[in-house]
Design an enzyme around this catalytic site. Structure first.
Site, PDB file in Angstrom:
ATOM      1  N   ARG A 208       0.842  -1.184   0.000  1.00 28.36           N
ATOM      2  CA  ARG A 208       0.000   0.000   0.000  1.00 28.36           C
ATOM      3  C   ARG A 208       0.881   1.239   0.000  1.00 28.36           C
ATOM      4  O   ARG A 208       1.855   1.306   0.741  1.00 28.36           O
ATOM      5  CB  ARG A 208      -0.940   0.020   1.205  1.00 28.36           C
ATOM      6  CG  ARG A 208      -2.078  -0.989   1.141  1.00 28.36           C
ATOM      7  CD  ARG A 208      -3.074  -0.582   0.051  1.00 28.36           C
ATOM      8  NE  ARG A 208      -4.257  -1.434   0.020  1.00 28.36           N
ATOM      9  CZ  ARG A 208      -4.405  -2.482  -0.771  1.00 28.36           C
ATOM     10  NH1 ARG A 208      -3.399  -2.838  -1.578  1.00 28.36           N
ATOM     11  NH2 ARG A 208      -5.507  -3.188  -0.765  1.00 28.36           N
ATOM     12  N   GLU A 237      -3.163   7.429  -4.809  1.00 28.94           N
ATOM     13  CA  GLU A 237      -3.500   6.894  -6.129  1.00 28.94           C
ATOM     14  C   GLU A 237      -4.939   7.268  -6.486  1.00 28.94           C
ATOM     15  O   GLU A 237      -5.812   7.238  -5.629  1.00 28.94           O
ATOM     16  CB  GLU A 237      -3.366   5.361  -6.120  1.00 28.94           C
ATOM     17  CG  GLU A 237      -1.952   4.862  -5.907  1.00 28.94           C
ATOM     18  CD  GLU A 237      -1.895   3.335  -5.786  1.00 28.94           C
ATOM     19  OE1 GLU A 237      -2.929   2.671  -6.006  1.00 28.94           O
ATOM     20  OE2 GLU A 237      -0.826   2.814  -5.459  1.00 28.94           O
ATOM     21  N   HIS A 254       0.545   0.031  -9.449  1.00 24.56           N
ATOM     22  CA  HIS A 254      -0.223  -0.884  -8.590  1.00 24.56           C
ATOM     23  C   HIS A 254      -0.662  -2.127  -9.365  1.00 24.56           C
ATOM     24  O   HIS A 254      -1.828  -2.536  -9.329  1.00 24.56           O
ATOM     25  CB  HIS A 254      -1.444  -0.163  -8.007  1.00 24.56           C
ATOM     26  CG  HIS A 254      -1.950  -0.787  -6.736  1.00 24.56           C
ATOM     27  ND1 HIS A 254      -2.582  -0.063  -5.745  1.00 24.56           N
ATOM     28  CD2 HIS A 254      -1.924  -2.063  -6.281  1.00 24.56           C
ATOM     29  CE1 HIS A 254      -2.928  -0.870  -4.760  1.00 24.56           C
ATOM     30  NE2 HIS A 254      -2.534  -2.092  -5.073  1.00 24.56           N
ATOM     31  N   GLY A 257       0.363  -7.432  -8.334  1.00 21.72           N
ATOM     32  CA  GLY A 257      -0.471  -8.621  -8.198  1.00 21.72           C
ATOM     33  C   GLY A 257      -1.415  -8.832  -9.359  1.00 21.72           C
ATOM     34  O   GLY A 257      -2.411  -9.548  -9.236  1.00 21.72           O
TER      35      GLY A 257
END
Length: 379
Positions: A208, A237, A254, A257
């Site tokens: 984060r 963000e 980001h 993942g």
């Protein structure tokens, strides 16, 4: 039922159309008016689910997020309204671990160091941190775990102290965002902590953005006192501090993942949770929608050296692709979100089968291809 699904959730319609009408939406811009007739709401990390978003809805019964993190969900509010909730813990842990490995292999080449000579401190030893530990130790890298909450809860693994983290060659962050309490992670790496790091250390943030004080980091970078940076997540963000970007060695929006395989797992986990909520038996799984990889098998007849490993990893995922795209598009209108929305297909190492022929040699003993994530056959 009406099932509202984030448009970036792969195979959403395939998994959920048997429950009713599936309606997709933009996760960043969805409004309370849009969701007023939703029975089911399925989101990703960019949608803040709270009283404001659900204020016009009197019928919703289930909210799910296809992500590990849950800080964007007001779970207390959902509980108050008796709305069932589920997340997808561990769905993208492999993808994040492979992002970290890809980045470190690039830095080892750029900065001319041997990765196995470095120590890595992994901050956060949950699903993702544990996957990073498994992946890096399989390469032969010495790793330490730091996680006071798990340690206090009785986790029997060996944990290090925070001073050990600050002394490590590489620090990789994998904690949730917690704003207060004994184990607060908001600005865990604040100005005071960042000042203790040197220019030869590597700091990776793939959890984060708010875990690292970006303004303090920028100030140190401008003074040439910041560590080598790999940032996948950013404060505020999508309105990130663009002045920080030139000082970041590898920068991405980001997407650590964001492998196709990991996102499909997240969708499947919510499908299973909704079936359980409705007390029905699931009839589908991710294998029903298995996307074939472009490169599926390679035969190797050489020793598995560090250089060969780098080639194999980057054949499947090279973070430089995403770094280049990000820098090219970050100044476009809604560039941060547009890259996530139109993210090029990325697969995980397990989609590549390595057939090994006479590859056992002293130089390959420290590298465990199975544990790294590849599918391995031996002949």
């Amino acid at each position: 039922m009406k099932i509202y699904i984030d448009e970036n959730m792969p195979h959403g319609k395939d998994f959920f159309n048997s429950f009713g009408e599936v309606i997709t939406f933009s996760g960043r811009n969805v409004t309370a008016e849009q969701l007023k007739d939703a029975d089911i709401l399925l989101v990703r990390s960019i949608t803040k689910v709270n009283e404001g978003l659900l204020a016009l809805n009197e019928r919703i019964q289930f909210v799910g997020t296809a992500t590990i993190g849950t800080d964007h969900i007001d779970q207390a509010y959902l509980k108050q309204r008796n709305i069932a909730f589920s997340s997808a813990p561990g769905c993208n842990k492999i993808s994040v671990a492979e992002y970290v490995l890809s980045a470190l292999l690039i830095l080892a080449e750029r900065k001319q160091f041997v990765l196995n000579d470095k120590t890595v401190a992994i901050v956060g030893a949950g699903n993702t941190g544990s996957a990073v530990y498994e992946c890096l130790t399989a390469v032969g890298v010495a790793c330490k775990l730091y996680d006071p909450p798990l340690q206090a809860a009785g986790d029997q693994r060996e944990f290090c102290e925070f001073d050990d983290v600050l002394a490590a060659d590489i620090i990789s962050l994998h904690v949730p965002k917690t704003m207060d309490g004994e184990y607060k992670t908001f600005h865990l790496f604040d100005q005071g902590v960042l000042q203790k790091l040197n220019c030869e250390q590597i700091l990776i943030n793939a959890c984060r953005g708010e875990v690292v004080d970006n303004q303090s980091l920028l100030s140190l970078a401008q003074q040439e006192k910041a560590p080598i940076l790999v940032l996948d997540v950013w404060e505020n963000e999508p309105n990130i501090e663009k002045a920080l970007l030139p000082y970041v060695e590898l920068a991405t929006p980001h997407i650590a993942g964001y492998s196709l395989d990991g996102r499909v797992r997240g969708t499947e986990m919510l499908y299973q949770a909704l079936n359980q909520h409705l007390n029905v038996s699931p009839t589908l799984n991710s294998l029903d929608f298995k996307d074939k990889a472009n490169i599926a098998e390679i035969t190797i007849s050489a020793s598995i050296s560090a250089e060969l490993l780098k080639s194999l990893v980057h054949l499947i995922y090279d973070v430089r692709r995403d770094d280049a795209l990000f820098r090219a598009k970050v100044n476009d209108l809604n560039g941060f979100d547009q890259m996530r929305k139109n993210y090029p297909e990325r697969r995980e190492l397990s989609t590549l089968t390595l057939t090994l022929i006479d590859t056992i040699s002293p130089s390959s003993k420290a590298i465990d291809l199975n544990r790294i994530g590849f599918t391995v056959n031996k002949k």
